[in-house]
Design a protein around this motif. Structure first.
Motif, short mmCIF file in Angstrom:
data_model
loop_
_atom_site.label_atom_id
_atom_site.label_comp_id
_atom_site.label_asym_id
_atom_site.label_seq_id
_atom_site.Cartn_x
_atom_site.Cartn_y
_atom_site.Cartn_z
N UNK A 1 49.82 41.25 39.09
CA UNK A 1 50.34 42.47 39.72
C UNK A 1 49.31 43.60 39.63
N UNK A 2 48.65 43.70 38.48
CA UNK A 2 47.63 44.75 38.30
C UNK A 2 46.48 44.56 39.29
N UNK A 3 46.05 43.31 39.44
CA UNK A 3 44.97 43.04 40.39
C UNK A 3 45.39 43.43 41.80
N UNK A 4 46.61 43.02 42.19
CA UNK A 4 47.07 43.35 43.55
C UNK A 4 47.21 44.86 43.74
N UNK A 5 47.77 45.53 42.73
CA UNK A 5 47.94 46.99 42.85
C UNK A 5 46.58 47.69 42.98
#
Length: 501
Positions: free
Chosen positions: A30-34
């Motif tokens: 999720x952090x990478x996508x955000x």
């Protein structure tokens, strides 16, 4: 009992460890996508503004080639060439340089910040050597006006009638544009955001450090590898910063049509702060096995439910035509086959097919452009949706300007009525078409109904509707025609006359 408790404790520990690891990877994902999404926002903003500034340079070049330019007084020439302002708050100057590197015309401030001949400067030599006419972006430069400022120069090649090099149009852009763009991203306190060229030249960095601007990447093999032309267009990696020693998740995105790469780095501590809190809570609650298990299982179920909903949305998107939001060709073939198989199982079942084609659509595209053509197709699709109101009916884009409508349990009269509604709805739109004899956009429709004992496949019904459509085209377009197996095509049932348009 001890063995049982130990086994249960071990099982709880294994399950807890597995779940914690999965949640860790999910937070990481999720952090990478955000972070990638934030980088994409910056990338698109930069790309869009570079495109606008490139168009502004094209406009300046066009005005420079204006046939009446050399008859104007000098002051009027200057106003004519440089009067248009694009993003004026970030543009320091504009100008035109001839093939010898001499300034032909330019903003008065150029005498202070860039005096003399321009030969040998990268923004002049670059377009001179590159005959493609693409936008050239210079390395950062320091200039002094009221204050010291960092700028870049955007330039494009001018050509003579014979195609030879005729000079350069250019504009000077403050790097404060990128600084304010990055500050608007609202990153966490210890995050960093930077803009590099693929050659490793730094153009901007937050937190801002003027000494960083124009520096080159050294002793950073991983970063140099990512800046290489063969590297992926976007990606992510964890590493420890050479500047402050903080471990961060870095994501990067290349900016199209430029040699820039946007980097964003979030500290690992900030990204996993919530996960660490959950970890300590789970460790503390391991004694309360049932409560912890329920909590973790609920988290897993929520994630599975979210992914299931996402899969459903993706499946729906895969069946929908992106432009018109009707069914696409694949989904249309599926519903037609389903209707055919239903009629094979049930002798009382029936259906009708409408095959529609926009009249003189190629001429419409040639006259008004493909973008207007797309708007016209959307308008036609809207008319079809309005006419096909039953939940059991389906409408789809068959290809190009062709549409197919499946009417379940419909006879010839009902199908013709729907065709009339579509023609009437499109007539009400009053979309102009100057190269059509009707003076507006029209549509022709062929109708075919299932004939048991005659049609051996759904393709034959489509073919029959197509033949009726061909007859409607042959008889003058802007009408509905019904196909009959005994007499091929019956006389026209209904037509909207152009006199009523």
């Amino acid at each position: 009992m001890t063995l049982l408790v130990g086994s249960l404790t071990l099982m709880a520990g294994v399950i807890t460890s597995v779940v914690l690891y999965q949640s860790y990877k999910q937070v990481e994902h999720i952090s990478v996508n955000h972070t990638l999404n934030v980088a994409r926002i910056a990338q698109r903003s930069i790309s869009r503004n570079m495109e606008l500034l490139s168009l502004a340079l094209d406009s300046l070049a066009w005005r420079y080639r204006h046939t009446q330019l050399h008859r104007m007084p000098a002051q009027q020439q200057l106003e004519f060439l440089l009067g248009e302002k694009i993003e004026a708050g970030y543009i320091a100057a504009q100008g035109i340089i001839d093939a010898d590197g001499e300034r032909v015309v330019g903003s008065p401030v150029l005498d202070e910040i860039m005096p003399g001949n321009f030969s040998g400067r990268d923004f002049f030599d670059g377009p001179r050597q590159d005959a493609r006419g693409t936008l050239f972006i210079s390395s950062p430069q320091a200039v002094r006006l009221e204050r010291r400022a960092q700028v870049i120069v955007l330039s494009k090649r001018l050509v003579h009638v014979d195609g030879s090099f005729g000079g350069v149009v250019f504009m000077v852009l403050y790097l404060d544009y990128f600084r304010q763009l990055f500050e608007a991203m609202s990153l966490e306190k210890n995050a960093v955001m930077s803009l590099y060229s693929v050659e490793g030249v730094a153009y901007m960095r937050l937190p801002y450090d003027e000494a960083f601007i124009g520096s080159r990447v050294e002793n950073a093999p991983q970063l140099q590898k990512l800046l290489a032309a063969s590297a992926p267009a976007e990606g992510s990696y964890f590493t420890r910063s050479q500047q402050d020693g903080v471990q961060r998740l870095y994501t990067y995105v290349r900016v199209p049509q430029t040699r820039w790469v946007v980097f964003i780095g979030h500290t690992k501590a900030a990204l996993f702060r919530e996960w660490m809190r959950m970890f300590y809570a789970v460790v503390f609650l391991m004694a309360l096995f049932s409560t912890a298990a329920f909590y973790l299982i609920s988290r897993v179920r929520e994630e599975l439910f979210r992914r299931s909903k996402l899969d459903q949305q993706l499946e729906e998107q895969a069946r929908t035509d992106k432009l018109t939001t009707l069914l696409n060709r694949r989904a249309l073939d599926e519903v037609l086959q389903e209707a055919w198989h239903k009629c094979q199982r049930n002798d009382s079942a029936r259906f009708a097919v409408l095959f529609a084609d926009v009249d003189f659509f190629k001429l419409y595209n040639d006259t008004y452009g493909h973008k207007a053509g797309d708007y016209a197709l959307v308008a036609v699709a809207r008319c079809i949706k309005g006419a096909v109101s039953r939940h059991c009916d389906r409408a789809g884009r068959y290809g190009g300007e062709e549409f197919v409508v499946l009417l379940d349990e419909a006879d010839a009269e009902g199908a013709m009525h729907v065709g009339k509604l579509i023609l009437a709805a499109l007539q009400a739109q009053k979309i102009p078409h100057e190269r059509s004899p009707f003076g507006r956009l029209t549509i022709s429709i062929g109708v075919a109904c299932l004939e048991r004992g005659v049609h051996r496949s759904v393709d034959e019904i489509i073919k029959a509707a197509d033949e009726a459509l061909y007859q409607a085209k042959h008889e003058g377009r802007n009408r509905v025609r019904l196909y009959q197996a005994t007499a091929k095509v019956v006389p026209a049932e209904w037509q909207l006359s152009s006199a009523n348009s």
